[in-house]
Design a protein around this motif. Sequence first.
Motif, PDB file in Angstrom:
ATOM      1  N   GLY A  15       0.796  -1.221   0.000  1.00 57.76           N
ATOM      2  CA  GLY A  15       0.000   0.000   0.000  1.00 57.76           C
ATOM      3  C   GLY A  15       0.826   1.268   0.000  1.00 57.76           C
ATOM      4  O   GLY A  15       0.295   2.359  -0.206  1.00 57.76           O
ATOM      5  N   GLY A  16       2.120   1.109   0.232  1.00 60.24           N
ATOM      6  CA  GLY A  16       3.003   2.259   0.292  1.00 60.24           C
ATOM      7  C   GLY A  16       3.465   2.729  -1.071  1.00 60.24           C
ATOM      8  O   GLY A  16       3.018   2.214  -2.114  1.00 60.24           O
ATOM      9  N   LEU A  86       1.655  -0.050  -3.698  1.00 61.73           N
ATOM     10  CA  LEU A  86       2.555  -1.166  -3.971  1.00 61.73           C
ATOM     11  C   LEU A  86       2.032  -2.465  -3.366  1.00 61.73           C
ATOM     12  O   LEU A  86       1.403  -2.472  -2.305  1.00 61.73           O
ATOM     13  CB  LEU A  86       3.953  -0.854  -3.445  1.00 61.73           C
ATOM     14  N   LYS A  87       2.307  -3.557  -4.067  1.00 60.76           N
ATOM     15  CA  LYS A  87       1.877  -4.884  -3.658  1.00 60.76           C
ATOM     16  C   LYS A  87       3.102  -5.776  -3.481  1.00 60.76           C
ATOM     17  O   LYS A  87       4.148  -5.529  -4.104  1.00 60.76           O
ATOM     18  CB  LYS A  87       0.978  -5.491  -4.741  1.00 60.76           C
ATOM     19  N   GLU A  89       3.753  -8.464  -4.808  1.00 63.61           N
ATOM     20  CA  GLU A  89       4.176  -8.984  -6.112  1.00 63.61           C
ATOM     21  C   GLU A  89       4.963  -7.963  -6.935  1.00 63.61           C
ATOM     22  O   GLU A  89       5.476  -8.300  -8.002  1.00 63.61           O
ATOM     23  CB  GLU A  89       2.972  -9.500  -6.921  1.00 63.61           C
ATOM     24  N   ASP A  90       5.071  -6.733  -6.463  1.00 64.66           N
ATOM     25  CA  ASP A  90       5.934  -5.747  -7.113  1.00 64.66           C
ATOM     26  C   ASP A  90       7.388  -5.894  -6.678  1.00 64.66           C
ATOM     27  O   ASP A  90       8.271  -5.219  -7.219  1.00 64.66           O
ATOM     28  CB  ASP A  90       5.467  -4.321  -6.791  1.00 64.66           C
ATOM     29  N   THR A  91       7.640  -6.750  -5.718  1.00 67.39           N
ATOM     30  CA  THR A  91       8.993  -6.966  -5.230  1.00 67.39           C
ATOM     31  C   THR A  91       9.876  -7.502  -6.348  1.00 67.39           C
ATOM     32  O   THR A  91       9.550  -8.511  -6.991  1.00 67.39           O
ATOM     33  CB  THR A  91       8.990  -7.956  -4.053  1.00 67.39           C
ATOM     34  N   ALA A  92      10.997  -6.820  -6.587  1.00 70.37           N
ATOM     35  CA  ALA A  92      11.901  -7.194  -7.675  1.00 70.37           C
ATOM     36  C   ALA A  92      13.090  -6.245  -7.670  1.00 70.37           C
ATOM     37  O   ALA A  92      13.078  -5.223  -6.969  1.00 70.37           O
ATOM     38  CB  ALA A  92      11.191  -7.111  -9.026  1.00 70.37           C
ATOM     39  N   VAL A  93      14.083  -6.581  -8.455  1.00 77.07           N
ATOM     40  CA  VAL A  93      15.125  -5.616  -8.798  1.00 77.07           C
ATOM     41  C   VAL A  93      14.625  -4.841 -10.010  1.00 77.07           C
ATOM     42  O   VAL A  93      14.219  -5.448 -11.012  1.00 77.07           O
ATOM     43  CB  VAL A  93      16.462  -6.296  -9.100  1.00 77.07           C
ATOM     44  N   TYR A  94      14.636  -3.533  -9.901  1.00 79.29           N
ATOM     45  CA  TYR A  94      14.160  -2.670 -10.974  1.00 79.29           C
ATOM     46  C   TYR A  94      15.364  -2.103 -11.729  1.00 79.29           C
ATOM     47  O   TYR A  94      16.294  -1.554 -11.122  1.00 79.29           O
ATOM     48  CB  TYR A  94      13.305  -1.542 -10.403  1.00 79.29           C
ATOM     49  N   TYR A  95      15.325  -2.252 -13.041  1.00 80.08           N
ATOM     50  CA  TYR A  95      16.398  -1.792 -13.907  1.00 80.08           C
ATOM     51  C   TYR A  95      15.880  -0.711 -14.847  1.00 80.08           C
ATOM     52  O   TYR A  95      14.757  -0.793 -15.360  1.00 80.08           O
ATOM     53  CB  TYR A  95      16.931  -2.938 -14.764  1.00 80.08           C
ATOM     54  N   THR A 128      11.437  -3.891  -2.327  1.00 80.38           N
ATOM     55  CA  THR A 128      10.837  -4.962  -1.556  1.00 80.38           C
ATOM     56  C   THR A 128       9.568  -4.450  -0.896  1.00 80.38           C
ATOM     57  O   THR A 128       9.597  -3.444  -0.186  1.00 80.38           O
ATOM     58  CB  THR A 128      11.803  -5.485  -0.480  1.00 80.38           C
ATOM     59  N   VAL A 129       8.467  -5.142  -1.150  1.00 82.67           N
ATOM     60  CA  VAL A 129       7.176  -4.753  -0.588  1.00 82.67           C
ATOM     61  C   VAL A 129       6.743  -5.853   0.376  1.00 82.67           C
ATOM     62  O   VAL A 129       6.511  -6.994  -0.036  1.00 82.67           O
ATOM     63  CB  VAL A 129       6.124  -4.547  -1.684  1.00 82.67           C
ATOM     64  N   SER A 130       6.627  -5.502   1.631  1.00 85.09           N
ATOM     65  CA  SER A 130       6.229  -6.486   2.642  1.00 85.09           C
ATOM     66  C   SER A 130       4.708  -6.531   2.761  1.00 85.09           C
ATOM     67  O   SER A 130       4.038  -5.514   2.553  1.00 85.09           O
ATOM     68  CB  SER A 130       6.856  -6.142   3.981  1.00 85.09           C
ATOM     69  N   PRO A 131       4.179  -7.705   3.100  1.00 86.15           N
ATOM     70  CA  PRO A 131       2.703  -7.836   3.198  1.00 86.15           C
ATOM     71  C   PRO A 131       2.118  -6.953   4.290  1.00 86.15           C
ATOM     72  O   PRO A 131       2.788  -6.632   5.256  1.00 86.15           O
ATOM     73  CB  PRO A 131       2.510  -9.326   3.530  1.00 86.15           C
TER      74      PRO A 131
END
Length: 131
Positions: A15-16, A86-87, A89-95, A128-131
């Motif tokens: 949500g952030g 943010l969810k 599932e958006d957790t990733a390395v962004y390039y 990193t998006v935490s639940p």
Amino acid sequence: QVQLVESGGGLVQAGGSLKLSCAASGFTVDNYAITWFRQAPGKEREGVACIRTNDGGTYYTDSVKGRFTISRDNAKNTVYLQMISLKPEDTAVYYCAADLLQKLYYSGYYFPFEAPKYDYWGQGTQVTVSP
């Protein structure tokens, strides 16, 4: 020498919001596509958002529409990715990636999310998006 430097990643609760920056140097960003990709562990690299620096045209993958906004400041040679709601599932390395628009244009359309078409890449920033 072309360089792309990402910044702004971090840890945020679901949500952030986060705002990523991609600072380009070694070339002027006119007539380029600058695209944010992301890669989660065990998954393929995925195109997220792209902006055409000549006219500001944008593209988004369906999963981020309405939540992510890509923008550019040509004077600063910088592209931003504002991410809200943010969810996990958006957790990733962004390039951040960049290349000439003409490389992405064929058959009358732009294809902005074909990663192999891009020659210039940043080092990535972790989101990193935490639940």
